[in-house]
Every structure is written in C-alpha cells, then in structure tokens.
Design an enzyme around this catalytic site. Structure first.
Site, PDB file in Angstrom:
ATOM      1  N   ALA A 149     -15.399  -1.304   4.078  1.00 25.94           N
ATOM      2  CA  ALA A 149     -15.142  -1.759   2.649  1.00 25.94           C
ATOM      3  C   ALA A 149     -15.037  -0.661   1.680  1.00 25.94           C
ATOM      4  CB  ALA A 149     -16.139  -2.683   2.047  1.00 25.94           C
ATOM      5  N   GLU A 174      -7.334   5.882   9.058  1.00 25.33           N
ATOM      6  CA  GLU A 174      -8.233   6.262   9.691  1.00 25.33           C
ATOM      7  C   GLU A 174      -8.363   7.890   9.419  1.00 25.33           C
ATOM      8  OE1 GLU A 174     -10.104   5.598  14.104  1.00 25.33           O
ATOM      9  OE2 GLU A 174      -8.047   6.595  13.898  1.00 25.33           O
ATOM     10  N   ALA A 177      -5.268   8.641   6.772  1.00 31.81           N
ATOM     11  CA  ALA A 177      -3.865   8.293   7.332  1.00 31.81           C
ATOM     12  C   ALA A 177      -3.734   7.315   8.091  1.00 31.81           C
ATOM     13  CB  ALA A 177      -3.192   9.712   7.798  1.00 31.81           C
ATOM     14  N   GLU A 217       0.662   0.169   8.945  1.00 36.10           N
ATOM     15  CA  GLU A 217       1.780   1.100   8.933  1.00 36.10           C
ATOM     16  C   GLU A 217       1.938   2.208  10.189  1.00 36.10           C
ATOM     17  OE1 GLU A 217       2.799   2.709   5.045  1.00 36.10           O
ATOM     18  OE2 GLU A 217       1.481   1.365   4.172  1.00 36.10           O
ATOM     19  N   MET A 280       7.692  -2.361   0.209  1.00 34.37           N
ATOM     20  CA  MET A 280       7.222  -1.514  -0.469  1.00 34.37           C
ATOM     21  C   MET A 280       8.384  -0.593  -0.949  1.00 34.37           C
ATOM     22  SD  MET A 280       3.929  -0.389   1.963  1.00 34.37           S
ATOM     23  CE  MET A 280       4.850  -0.747   3.544  1.00 34.37           C
ATOM     24  N   THR A 281       8.927  -0.969  -1.860  1.00 35.55           N
ATOM     25  CA  THR A 281      10.419  -0.289  -2.544  1.00 35.55           C
ATOM     26  C   THR A 281       9.943   0.840  -3.398  1.00 35.55           C
ATOM     27  OG1 THR A 281      10.344  -2.460  -3.883  1.00 35.55           O
ATOM     28  CG2 THR A 281      12.094  -2.208  -1.917  1.00 35.55           C
ATOM     29  N   TYR A 282       9.542   1.672  -2.714  1.00 44.42           N
ATOM     30  CA  TYR A 282       9.247   3.098  -3.491  1.00 44.42           C
ATOM     31  C   TYR A 282       8.997   4.196  -2.565  1.00 44.42           C
ATOM     32  CZ  TYR A 282       4.794   0.930  -3.029  1.00 44.42           C
ATOM     33  OH  TYR A 282       3.629  -0.016  -2.292  1.00 44.42           O
ATOM     34  N   GLU A 283       8.893   5.530  -3.199  1.00 40.00           N
ATOM     35  CA  GLU A 283       8.970   6.906  -2.299  1.00 40.00           C
ATOM     36  C   GLU A 283       9.967   7.136  -1.735  1.00 40.00           C
ATOM     37  OE1 GLU A 283       5.271   8.663  -1.743  1.00 40.00           O
ATOM     38  OE2 GLU A 283       5.764   7.996  -3.804  1.00 40.00           O
ATOM     39  N   TRP A 406       2.034  -0.230  -7.410  1.00 41.18           N
ATOM     40  CA  TRP A 406       1.038   0.809  -6.518  1.00 41.18           C
ATOM     41  C   TRP A 406       0.950   1.809  -7.691  1.00 41.18           C
ATOM     42  CZ3 TRP A 406      -2.170   1.436  -2.920  1.00 41.18           C
ATOM     43  CH2 TRP A 406      -2.681   2.683  -2.591  1.00 41.18           C
TER      44      TRP A 406
END
Length: 428
Positions: A149, A174, A177, A217, A280-283, A406
């Site tokens: 947690a 983990e 990453a 991911e 996840m519409t960024y980066e 985010w």
C-alpha cells in the site's frame, strides 16, 4: 470566468478596469505572487459572472450568438443594442453565464517515500471538493498477489469530508517501473489473481474505497486476451461487493496500433467490462523525448475519436496533465531528462528570464524559450487556461464522462477555477 491573455503595456489595474473586476480578485484567482510583473502572453482567468466578448473582424451579431447558444434578440437585449446596426471592431459584448453540465472528475495523488508530505495533503484538501474520485497512487501488486500500500495519512478523511469517493489504484509497478514480467504473471496465474482480488476486496472494505482502478502497463501483446479475462473475473468479484471497476488505457488511435504500451489494451473489451476508463491522453511531450506539448489537443482528439468507436462516451474519462516540462537544448536522445514543473512555475520562469509566452494553435499549448545563467538554451511547454479550456470544450463536444488529472501537488489555479465555473461535479 473570462480568459484574458496579457499584452504589451497591460497592467493588473488596466485589466481589472477592462472587465469591471478588482485587482484583488484577479490576484487571488490566479495566485499572482508578483502582480506588478505580468508576463506578455500569460493567460489569466478573470473572476466575473459570465464573460465579455470583444468583436473581431468578420463577426456579426448572428455568428456571435450562435457561438454562445443565444438568439440574436437575446444577445441584443442583454447588451442594449440595436440588432440591425453593424458591430464596431473591439466592441465589448456581455455574454451571460452558460448552463453547467455534470461530469465526473478524478485526481491521482502520488506520495513519495514513507509518508505523505504536508504540501500533498494541502493539495488534496484544497481540491477534494471538486473531485468525484481521489486516487492514492498506487497499490503495487507483489508476485504472490499481495498488495503493497502507499502511505495514506489523511486521504480517507479528506475524501469523506468532501464527499469524494476513494479510488484504489492497482499497478504492476516493481522497483519503480512498470514490469512486463510481473504484469504477465498477474494476468495468467489464477491462484495469484484470487489472492489479489481477496486482498483488494479486504482493503477496499477496510479503508472505504468505492472504485478499483487497474493501471497495468507494458504488458506483452500476447497477454491481451489474458488481461481481458482477468478483468472479467475481477469485475464479477467486485460487483458482488458493490464496488466499481475502472481501467487506465494507453492513448491509442486504432485497434491495430503497434508498440508494447498499446497492444495489450483492448479498447472494445475494456469498454464492455469496466464501469469506466481513463484515457492516458498525455506525455506526447515527455521528459526523455524532444520538446513539444505534453497533451496537444490535435493528438488528444484523435485518441478520443477512436475511443468513441469502441467505448460509450459515458464511460470515457479524459486524462489530463497538471504539469509541463523544461528541456535543455539541443535535445539529444538518451541525454539529460527534462525537468517537470507546474504551470505557475513555468510562468515564473518566463518572468524571471524576461520572456514572452507564445501559443501553438495546432497543439493549443503555451511555450517559450530562455537562456539560463550558464548560457544553456531551454524550451518550456506547459498548460494554461487556454489549453485546459480546449480539453473542457472537447469533453462537452463529445459528451464524455469527465476528466482525470495526473496529478495533484502542482499549482494550476486557472484549471480549478474554469472547472468549477463550467461543470457540476458528480458526487457519490
């Protein structure tokens, strides 16, 4: 609320006079530390009821009324003008407050280390009333299916006090990453899955989570169907406990998009199984890549348009960054990583280096360049009131479920002002 872009020669006093606002209200709304030193190109939000529109070349009363969903008669009466007279360029029209639509909002909050910093607690307290969900990031799955947690500190109490539902974000992180090996183990081993789901349900009931959010991911492409089957199994168990289930999806523009970030994420299956998804519409602009907008609206729109062919609009939450990046030039692959910074920090950097802020209209994003004290050139891309308004307009146009940020902890006051001005936030 009114978005205003600072021009050469403007002062906080002249802007306040233009909009019939006060210096104090503008300073407070935009959290201006140096109101006497505005930056040319800086986007300010003016706290007024409704907004003003300044007539541009080619405008007519009809075209303006259509833009704001009014009739010509209504617009003329509100502004006490003759609807048959031509409008002078620069003429100021008052536009009344527009009806709000109801959406859901989420914000991830990521404690670093063994405890939650006071700044992060303050950010959660400040914005939880504008959130449907608050998502501590993250519960990391261990190889036996147990959970590690994150520190929670006061997050459950903050959520409860503000009627925000807690979102239990579960990841295959983990050693800092996303792990392909761990992710594959989870979605293929039913013994691990049963242990994991037992742990999730126990944690959700103990802490008071409302939604379980899977952010897996970099899964192998060959695990696409195994991931889908895991989600079906999870959904069945979680529904029995009266828990919602959501997933995070990489920003795809087609079902056949290649690349390990994309191939195991099956938009159609997630749209059928999950209660909702976060795109996840960024980066696009990221710390290890070349300078560019983090969430350019043209690319975001492509993802949304594809998603809508596979997922109902009422299940789609648009992902949105609350940060930008400062790149050192020239960009070299594998070289120095860009520094993340808040929109407020970006404006401060432009002011300190006496740089005007430019705006890229295709990406709908602000940027500028500067030279540091050691002679290095930099390029900064970030978010402002204009760029976030473009995302809000897309949510309204496509009738999406809402927006997911985010992440909390980076100052962007204009976002929260515009959010509250235009939307009613659903609460559970």
């Amino acid at each position: 609320m009114q978005i205003y872009i600072v021009k050469q020669g403007d002062s906080i006093y002249s802007i306040a006079n233009t909009f019939g606002s006060s210096v104090e209200d503008i300073v407070q709304a935009n959290e201006l530390e140096t109101p006497g030193e505005l930056v040319v190109g800086q986007a300010l939000v003016i706290p007024i009821v409704g907004q003003f529109y300044f007539v541009r070349p080619g405008d007519s009363l009809y075209s303006i009324s259509q833009t704001f969903n009014l009739t010509v008669t209504e617009l003329a009466e509100i502004n006490a003008i003759n609807p048959n007279q031509p409008l002078p360029i620069g003429f100021r029209l008052y536009i009344p407050e527009q009806p709000k639509i109801t959406i859901e909002t989420n914000a991830y909050v990521e404690p670093i280390g063994e405890t939650v910093s006071p700044a992060l607690i303050n950010a959660a307290e400040k914005h939880a009333d504008q959130l449907t969900y608050l998502a501590p990031f993250s519960y990391q799955v261990n190889r036996d299916g147990s959970l590690s947690a994150p520190p929670l500190n006061d997050f459950p109490m903050i959520a409860e006090n503000n009627q925000a539902a807690l979102m239990l974000a579960v990841t295959n992180l983990e050693e800092g990453a996303f792990s392909e090996e761990l992710g594959s183990l989870i979605v293929n081993d039913q013994t691990i899955q049963e242990n994991l789901l037992d742990q999730i349900i126990s944690t959700a009931n103990e802490v008071g989570y409302r939604d379980v959010h899977f952010d897996f991911e970099f899964l192998p492409a060959t695990d696409r169907e195994a991931f889908n089957q895991f989600l079906r199994r999870a959904k069945a168990r979680l529904s029995q406990e009266n828990l919602l289930m959501s997933t995070a999806l990489a920003p795809k523009t087609s079902a056949t998009q290649q690349g390990q970030w994309y191939e195991a994420h099956d938009y159609q299956a997630h749209g059928e199984i999950a209660d909702f998804v976060v795109l996840m519409t960024y980066e696009w602009g990221y710390s290890g890549g070349p300078p560019m907008a983090v969430s350019p609206i043209d690319q975001v729109r492509r993802v949304v348009d594809y998603a809508l062919t596979e997922i109902p609009a009422e299940k789609i939450m648009l992902g949105q960054n609350l940060y930008g990046y400062d790149w050192t030039l020239p960009f070299e692959p594998g070289g120095e990583y860009a520094r993340a910074l808040s929109p407020q920090q970006a404006i401060q950097l432009a002011r300190e280096n006496n740089q005007a802020i430019s705006y890229q209209t295709t990406a709908q994003a602000p940027y500028f360049q500067y030279t540091d004290s050691e002679g290095n050139r930099h390029e900064v891309w970030f978010e402002d009131a204009r760029s976030i308004q473009a995302k809000f307009d897309l949510i309204k146009e496509k009738d999406l479920r809402g927006i997911s940020y985010w992440k909390l902890g980076l100052a962007f006051p204009q976002n929260w002002l515009l959010l509250e001005d235009q939307f009613t936030i659903r609460k559970y």
